[in-house]
Design a protein around this motif. Sequence first.
Motif: not given
Length: 535
Positions: A128, A283, A288
């Motif tokens: 992330r 992503p 995300w």
Amino acid sequence: MNPTRHAAFAQLSALAARPNGRRITPLYDADPTRAARFSATLDDLTLDYSKSSIDDAARDALFALAEAADLDGFRRRLFAGEPVNVTEHRAAMHMALRSPADAGLRAALPNGTDDASTLAAQERARMRDFVAAVHTGRKTGATGDHFTTVINVGMGGSDLGPRVVTEALTIGRTDALMQARFLANVDGHAFNAAIKGLDPARTLILIASKTFTTLETMMNAAAMRGWIAGALGEAAVGHHFAALSTNLKAVAAFGIQPEHVFGFRDWVGGRYSLWSPVGLVIPLTVGWDKFQALLDGAWAMDVHFRDAPPRENLPVLLGLVGIWHVNVLGCAAQCVLAYDERLRRLPAHLQQVEMESNGKHIGLDGAYLDYDTCPVLFGEPGTSAQHSFMQMIHQGTRAVPVDFILAANPDHDRPEAHRALAANAFAQAEALLRGRSAPAGEPYRDFPGERPSNTIMFRRLDAFSLGRLIALYEHKVAVQGCIWGIDSFDQWGVELGKELAAGVLPALSPGAAPGAHDASTAALIAGFRALRGEA
Ligand code: F6P
């Protein structure tokens, strides 16, 4: 257990052998509630399996067969992270990749266990950060330019899953955060297409390979490295590459900087790895939140598969309907028709998920099987398929069960087109069911009908419902593998071809010795060299 030797199987065979045992339409005549009684739902997702010749007695016998195969025990062992992949002594714990961090899923290791949910969450957090750094421009190419394109270099499970998801969530939309490309085949044409028109300074390359040894991926990775180094210098390589793998040693040898390396463990099979760092392209392309929604959807299906009783359990039902078709009725193929252009690569992904998992002829006890396992899976988007191979499904000599997949709501502003699409899906299933007798003198217009299909329908195709749909098929495969008594999580069948290709390769160089081959292969190698003027 040999499922075909069990009393429940004898009962299934007897039921199919009744005068109308293979017919479907009489079952609706006999029971006006059949459509509802042979459907199951999970929230907005419906599986209608009523268009099959399974009646109450057959369904009960299928449940009895599942019980005899200890499907409940298998599910427990799968979710307990036991080494259900027996030939490789590994767990199949891809569910941990989509579980919440505190789900507590563990995976067996040769000595001890992995805290799989926690490990997956830790790596997810790193992914992330990386995605955010790329999107905000904190992480750039060597020249300081923002990345605008990501190329995923990978094969099989390191390509198909990420590709089907990325395509499904970007086709027809204008909100992609980066352009995604995919390079799988070891074919210079594919390589040229992958880099065509791209600015190396703005291109991020992901080398996705669980093993980091797959020949095609390693050759393509080297070619990509040459492309970046040639354009931007060798020192740029570190900026432009990331690796997604379990083989951290080999990744280090390739020279990828540690903060660009995202790992996972070997309790994730290649074809189940899109939820792992192997899915990083997703992503990067769609953001995300959508990746997290994809994982949440798959986890919703995991929980359902783990907890729901067999009669309500969609993967169990889908698996058992398949057992009826393959083993009781002798169907050799399974067609998947998604009436959704965005899912055009879904059959390719499901081919690997089903056929690599359950295309086996040796049972868990090491003995040859004397019954069938995985059918041939194929498919295309509807309605396009109707104008190519559906002729055979309507009028061919063999019944081919079909899964129709459809979202009730589109994400475009042409509602009439979506109604036409849906009308075709329903009409195809109805035509297969009802058939039509030929008018006098025109026997070629005979539609036999009584041909089975499932319909899988949900509100809307989005990241969540897509995750749920793919996980539905993953668990269907596990159910069938359990009943067939095979290891659904290994893939030894791909090894021999790989080994022989390594042996053939040297023989294709100019002047090389041809090597020892069968007569046909030797002649083909000689012919290949002659056509290239290298005899
Ligand atoms: O050759 C089959 C296979 O091992 C698949 O199971 C796998 O998805 C694919 O090759 C790619 O493997 P890797 O991710 O290790 O490069």
